[in-house]
Structure formats: C-alpha cells, structure tokens
Scaffold this motif. Structure first.
Motif, PDB file in Angstrom:
ATOM      1  N   LYS A   1       0.805  -1.222   0.000  1.00  0.00           N
ATOM      2  CA  LYS A   1       0.000   0.000   0.000  1.00  0.00           C
ATOM      3  C   LYS A   1       0.836   1.270   0.000  1.00  0.00           C
ATOM      4  CE  LYS A   1      -3.903  -2.234   2.039  1.00  0.00           C
ATOM      5  NZ  LYS A   1      -5.087  -2.187   2.747  1.00  0.00           N
ATOM      6  N   VAL A   2       2.103   1.187   0.396  1.00  0.00           N
ATOM      7  CA  VAL A   2       2.939   2.380   0.452  1.00  0.00           C
ATOM      8  C   VAL A   2       3.909   2.470  -0.733  1.00  0.00           C
ATOM      9  CG1 VAL A   2       2.790   2.562   2.956  1.00  0.00           C
ATOM     10  CG2 VAL A   2       4.651   1.243   1.941  1.00  0.00           C
ATOM     11  N   GLU A   3       3.848   1.508  -1.635  1.00  0.00           N
ATOM     12  CA  GLU A   3       4.744   1.504  -2.791  1.00  0.00           C
ATOM     13  C   GLU A   3       4.130   2.271  -3.953  1.00  0.00           C
ATOM     14  OE1 GLU A   3       7.812   0.540  -4.058  1.00  0.00           O
ATOM     15  OE2 GLU A   3       8.293   0.054  -2.012  1.00  0.00           O
ATOM     16  N   THR A   4       5.008   2.821  -4.760  1.00  0.00           N
ATOM     17  CA  THR A   4       4.560   3.420  -6.012  1.00  0.00           C
ATOM     18  C   THR A   4       4.657   2.358  -7.105  1.00  0.00           C
ATOM     19  OG1 THR A   4       6.811   4.111  -6.513  1.00  0.00           O
ATOM     20  CG2 THR A   4       5.421   5.695  -5.351  1.00  0.00           C
ATOM     21  N   CYS A   5       4.129   2.659  -8.247  1.00  0.00           N
ATOM     22  CA  CYS A   5       4.235   1.735  -9.369  1.00  0.00           C
ATOM     23  C   CYS A   5       5.699   1.623  -9.782  1.00  0.00           C
ATOM     24  CB  CYS A   5       3.399   2.235 -10.548  1.00  0.00           C
ATOM     25  SG  CYS A   5       1.644   2.253 -10.183  1.00  0.00           S
ATOM     26  N   THR A   6       6.069   0.476 -10.278  1.00  0.00           N
ATOM     27  CA  THR A   6       7.439   0.282 -10.724  1.00  0.00           C
ATOM     28  C   THR A   6       7.639   0.911 -12.104  1.00  0.00           C
ATOM     29  OG1 THR A   6       9.155  -1.332 -11.206  1.00  0.00           O
ATOM     30  CG2 THR A   6       6.906  -2.011 -11.654  1.00  0.00           C
ATOM     31  N   PRO A   7       8.785   1.522 -12.334  1.00  0.00           N
ATOM     32  CA  PRO A   7       9.036   2.137 -13.636  1.00  0.00           C
ATOM     33  C   PRO A   7       9.636   1.169 -14.638  1.00  0.00           C
ATOM     34  CG  PRO A   7      10.811   2.660 -12.150  1.00  0.00           C
ATOM     35  CD  PRO A   7       9.809   1.854 -11.355  1.00  0.00           C
ATOM     36  N   SER A   8       9.603  -0.121 -14.334  1.00  0.00           N
ATOM     37  CA  SER A   8      10.313  -1.080 -15.176  1.00  0.00           C
ATOM     38  C   SER A   8       9.848  -1.081 -16.628  1.00  0.00           C
ATOM     39  CB  SER A   8      10.209  -2.483 -14.596  1.00  0.00           C
ATOM     40  OG  SER A   8       8.862  -2.916 -14.575  1.00  0.00           O
ATOM     41  N   ASP A   9       8.602  -0.757 -16.870  1.00  0.00           N
ATOM     42  CA  ASP A   9       8.126  -0.716 -18.257  1.00  0.00           C
ATOM     43  C   ASP A   9       8.867   0.326 -19.079  1.00  0.00           C
ATOM     44  OD1 ASP A   9       6.231  -2.712 -17.947  1.00  0.00           O
ATOM     45  OD2 ASP A   9       4.669  -1.306 -17.347  1.00  0.00           O
ATOM     46  N   ASN A  10       9.430   1.315 -18.417  1.00  0.00           N
ATOM     47  CA  ASN A  10      10.103   2.408 -19.121  1.00  0.00           C
ATOM     48  C   ASN A  10      11.593   2.191 -19.322  1.00  0.00           C
ATOM     49  OD1 ASN A  10       7.711   4.151 -19.138  1.00  0.00           O
ATOM     50  ND2 ASN A  10       8.035   4.232 -16.948  1.00  0.00           N
ATOM     51  N   VAL A  11      12.199   1.340 -18.519  1.00  0.00           N
ATOM     52  CA  VAL A  11      13.653   1.242 -18.496  1.00  0.00           C
ATOM     53  C   VAL A  11      14.238   0.847 -19.847  1.00  0.00           C
ATOM     54  CG1 VAL A  11      15.613   0.005 -17.463  1.00  0.00           C
ATOM     55  CG2 VAL A  11      13.779   0.893 -16.019  1.00  0.00           C
ATOM     56  N   GLY A  12      13.677  -0.148 -20.504  1.00  0.00           N
ATOM     57  CA  GLY A  12      14.209  -0.587 -21.798  1.00  0.00           C
ATOM     58  C   GLY A  12      14.190   0.506 -22.847  1.00  0.00           C
ATOM     59  N   ALA A  13      13.101   1.256 -22.888  1.00  0.00           N
ATOM     60  CA  ALA A  13      12.993   2.349 -23.851  1.00  0.00           C
ATOM     61  C   ALA A  13      13.904   3.513 -23.475  1.00  0.00           C
ATOM     62  CB  ALA A  13      11.545   2.819 -23.951  1.00  0.00           C
ATOM     63  N   VAL A  14      14.018   3.801 -22.182  1.00  0.00           N
ATOM     64  CA  VAL A  14      14.877   4.892 -21.733  1.00  0.00           C
ATOM     65  C   VAL A  14      16.343   4.582 -22.047  1.00  0.00           C
ATOM     66  CG1 VAL A  14      15.750   6.105 -19.682  1.00  0.00           C
ATOM     67  CG2 VAL A  14      13.292   5.768 -19.987  1.00  0.00           C
ATOM     68  N   VAL A  15      16.764   3.347 -21.787  1.00  0.00           N
ATOM     69  CA  VAL A  15      18.131   2.951 -22.076  1.00  0.00           C
ATOM     70  C   VAL A  15      18.419   3.094 -23.583  1.00  0.00           C
ATOM     71  CG1 VAL A  15      19.715   0.953 -22.142  1.00  0.00           C
ATOM     72  CG2 VAL A  15      18.406   1.464 -20.073  1.00  0.00           C
ATOM     73  N   ALA A  16      17.506   2.599 -24.397  1.00  0.00           N
ATOM     74  CA  ALA A  16      17.698   2.674 -25.849  1.00  0.00           C
ATOM     75  C   ALA A  16      17.692   4.115 -26.355  1.00  0.00           C
ATOM     76  CB  ALA A  16      16.602   1.867 -26.554  1.00  0.00           C
ATOM     77  N   SER A  17      16.760   4.921 -25.880  1.00  0.00           N
ATOM     78  CA  SER A  17      16.692   6.301 -26.372  1.00  0.00           C
ATOM     79  C   SER A  17      17.873   7.126 -25.900  1.00  0.00           C
ATOM     80  CB  SER A  17      15.370   6.959 -25.979  1.00  0.00           C
ATOM     81  OG  SER A  17      15.247   7.034 -24.585  1.00  0.00           O
ATOM     82  N   ASN A  18      18.346   6.857 -24.672  1.00  0.00           N
ATOM     83  CA  ASN A  18      19.523   7.593 -24.190  1.00  0.00           C
ATOM     84  C   ASN A  18      20.759   7.253 -25.003  1.00  0.00           C
ATOM     85  OD1 ASN A  18      18.377   9.137 -22.172  1.00  0.00           O
ATOM     86  ND2 ASN A  18      18.652   7.575 -20.620  1.00  0.00           N
ATOM     87  N   GLU A  19      20.945   5.986 -25.310  1.00  0.00           N
ATOM     88  CA  GLU A  19      22.102   5.624 -26.135  1.00  0.00           C
ATOM     89  C   GLU A  19      21.981   6.264 -27.521  1.00  0.00           C
ATOM     90  OE1 GLU A  19      24.572   1.822 -27.931  1.00  0.00           O
ATOM     91  OE2 GLU A  19      22.857   1.432 -26.620  1.00  0.00           O
ATOM     92  N   ASN A  20      20.788   6.238 -28.070  1.00  0.00           N
ATOM     93  CA  ASN A  20      20.582   6.832 -29.395  1.00  0.00           C
ATOM     94  C   ASN A  20      20.850   8.334 -29.387  1.00  0.00           C
ATOM     95  OD1 ASN A  20      19.694   6.599 -32.201  1.00  0.00           O
ATOM     96  ND2 ASN A  20      17.949   7.827 -31.517  1.00  0.00           N
ATOM     97  N   ALA A  21      20.485   8.996 -28.291  1.00  0.00           N
ATOM     98  CA  ALA A  21      20.688  10.449 -28.195  1.00  0.00           C
ATOM     99  C   ALA A  21      22.131  10.813 -27.845  1.00  0.00           C
ATOM    100  CB  ALA A  21      19.743  11.026 -27.140  1.00  0.00           C
ATOM    101  N   GLY A  22      22.911   9.817 -27.478  1.00  0.00           N
ATOM    102  CA  GLY A  22      24.315  10.074 -27.145  1.00  0.00           C
ATOM    103  C   GLY A  22      24.481  10.548 -25.732  1.00  0.00           C
TER     104      GLY A  22
END
Length: 137
Positions: free
Chosen positions: A116-137
């Motif tokens: 009840k005190v946890e927030t949602c996990t951001p794991s759905d975003n990590v793969g896309a964030v990693v890929a977009s960050n590498e692409n953006a340099g």
C-alpha cells in the motif's frame, strides 16, 4: 527546437488555455536536474533501476527472449543502439527498446503494487529509456 519554443500559441497541441499537459511535462523535464530530486527519491530510483537491470540479465536465457531476438535479427535495422546482454549487437532504437523492455518485463512482475505504500514500478520504461539515451548520445 527547444521545449520553450513548442509552448506558445499557434504551435500544434497548444490550447487556448495554454500548454498541454505533455508540453508542461516536457518543460519540467528539461529544466529539472539531479539535485532537484530528494535523497529518498534518488535511492528509490537506484533500487528500481538495479531491479530492472537484474531482471533483464536474468531473462537472457528465456525462450520468448530468444524468439524475439531471432525475429529482430530477421528484420534487421539500422545498428544504432545496443541490445542488453548481446555483446556488440546493435539494432534500430525502436527495436532495441522493444527487446530491452521484453528482457525487463519477462521476469519483473510489477509486484511493488501489492504494498500500500509503494509506487508503481518504472520497469516498463527502463528498456525504452536505455535505448533512447544511447541513441541520443
């Protein structure tokens, strides 16, 4: 083009009432810095990113992951972004985001929502964030 240039009358998406929520979020992200994040939030972020990376590494041998990798190899793609756990193998940013996200999601059951005190996990975003960050340099 900077976010501030997008938030003005006449720009598609901007309403008469002002910038849209997406534009407001983009402006916030652009001006935010690491020092703006509380120590508790930084710690929580580190834990969740490490959890996502561990899930990705643990999923490398999964049959669905092998099928997805084979499919992406068949499709090809501009080799701009690294696939997690694939050595020097690269593909297009969108395909890397799909593959990297599949790695994370294969073993991450988003179980933090059970508390009840946890927030949602951001794991759905990590793969896309990693890929977009590498692409953006």
């Amino acid at each position: 083009m900077y976010v501030e240039e997008l938030i003005r009358p006449g720009v598609p998406g901007t309403t008469e009432e002002g910038p849209t929520q997406v534009q407001q979020l983009a402006a916030f992200v652009r001006r935010a810095s690491y020092s703006d994040i509380s120590e508790d939030a930084r710690q929580a972020l580190k834990i969740r990113v490490l959890d996502s990376i561990a899930c990705a590494i643990g999923a490398l041998g999964g049959p669905p992951i092998h099928m997805l990798r084979s499919y992406l190899d068949d499709l090809g793609g501009n080799p701009l972004v690294t696939l997690i756990g694939a050595g020097r193998a690269k593909t297009s940013p969108d395909r890397a985001a799909l593959y990297n996200s599949a790695l994370v999601r294969y073993l991450d059951y988003n179980d933090s929502f059970l508390s009840k005190v946890e927030t949602c996990t951001p794991s759905d975003n990590v793969g896309a964030v990693v890929a977009s960050n590498e692409n953006a340099g």
